[in-house]
Design a protein around this motif. Structure first.
Motif, PDB file in Angstrom:
ATOM      1  N   GLU A 140      38.500   8.565 -22.260  1.00 29.62           N
ATOM      2  CA  GLU A 140      39.210   9.808 -21.965  1.00 29.62           C
ATOM      3  C   GLU A 140      38.626  10.965 -22.780  1.00 29.62           C
ATOM      4  OE1 GLU A 140      41.444  10.491 -19.721  1.00 29.62           O
ATOM      5  OE2 GLU A 140      41.475   8.439 -18.947  1.00 29.62           O
ATOM      6  N   ASN A 141      38.373  10.721 -24.062  1.00 29.53           N
ATOM      7  CA  ASN A 141      37.794  11.774 -24.909  1.00 29.53           C
ATOM      8  C   ASN A 141      36.392  12.157 -24.436  1.00 29.53           C
ATOM      9  OD1 ASN A 141      40.088  11.767 -26.550  1.00 29.53           O
ATOM     10  ND2 ASN A 141      39.254  10.178 -27.897  1.00 29.53           N
ATOM     11  N   ALA A 183      36.666  14.162 -21.287  1.00 25.65           N
ATOM     12  CA  ALA A 183      37.236  15.482 -21.590  1.00 25.65           C
ATOM     13  C   ALA A 183      36.156  16.402 -22.141  1.00 25.65           C
ATOM     14  CB  ALA A 183      38.380  15.327 -22.589  1.00 25.65           C
ATOM     15  N   ASP A 186      34.022  17.475 -19.251  1.00 24.98           N
ATOM     16  CA  ASP A 186      34.691  18.525 -18.469  1.00 24.98           C
ATOM     17  C   ASP A 186      34.547  19.882 -19.159  1.00 24.98           C
ATOM     18  OD1 ASP A 186      35.450  16.682 -16.588  1.00 24.98           O
ATOM     19  OD2 ASP A 186      37.448  16.347 -17.441  1.00 24.98           O
TER      20      ASP A 186
END
Length: 219
Positions: free
Chosen positions: A84-85, A88, A91
């Motif tokens: 997830e990190n 992120a 992104d």
């Protein structure tokens, strides 16, 4: 145990190796997005990265289902959080790129994204180590069980041979030898015409009654 090895730990170990290849594909796509010549190409590559994230997440979910120890489950959950990190950060890099801030995108890519990439790679490597250990233990247990089974089969075969030998000896004593003695007496009587010969009767079963009838016939 064979099913656990062939359908459990071995495929799971192979899937953990595939995770690293999928992660490298994501990084290559992220680098391609940053170095894209225009915003449209960068946007397409970012969309592909979203799809690759879903594939990686699905693979981690599978690893979690196949985990057979708390250590493996903990590592897979840590890998999911690191994923997830990592995405992120990708992104954020994409937002810089799509906003036309090329230098910021490259700097963010080199600093933050690469840091999370290393973290993700280390966690996945730890998952692979645990998977290999689990695979080796399962194969070792299977080999040990096969050795025990082979020893038991040899023992059963040896006992069976002894039992068959004992049964054959009993058949010889109970049937073959008495009939052989009767045949020998018949031969002696036929050759000597001495009707005083008798066959000893040790028991009164079918063979014993046959010997008694033979003795009665001679008498």
């Amino acid at each position: 145990q064979v099913k656990r090895v062939t359908e459990g730990v071995v495929p799971s170990a192979i899937h953990s190796v595939e995770l690293m290849g999928q992660l490298k594909d994501v990084q290559m796509a992220a680098l391609g997005m940053v170095s894209a010549n225009d915003a449209e190409a960068a946007q397409k590559l970012h969309e592909q990265l979203v799809e690759r994230k879903a594939v990686l997440q699905k693979a981690l979910d599978q690893q979690l289902r196949e985990a057979d120890s708390d250590a493996q489950r903990g590592l897979v959950k840590e890998a999911a959080m690191s994923l997830e990190n990592y995405f992120a950060a990708i992104d954020d890099t994409a937002r810089f790129k799509l906003a036309g801030q090329q230098d910021a995108a490259e700097a963010f890519m080199a600093a933050t994204v690469d840091q999370y990439l290393r973290e993700q790679g280390q966690v996945i490597e730890a998952v692979q180590v645990e998977r290999r250990r689990s695979k080796d233990e399962a194969i070792g247990a299977l080999n040990a069980q096969m050795e025990r089974t082979t020893g038991m089969l040899l023992l059963v075969a040896g006992v069976s041979v002894i039992g068959l030998g004992a049964a054959g000896w009993m058949l010889y004593r109970q049937i073959v030898r008495p009939i052989g003695e009767m045949q020998q007496k018949m031969t002696e009587i036929a050759s000597s015409q001495d009707f005083s010969h008798r066959v000893p009767v040790a028991r009164m079963d079918e063979i014993g009654r046959s010997l008694t009838a033979f003795n009665a016939m001679v008498a």
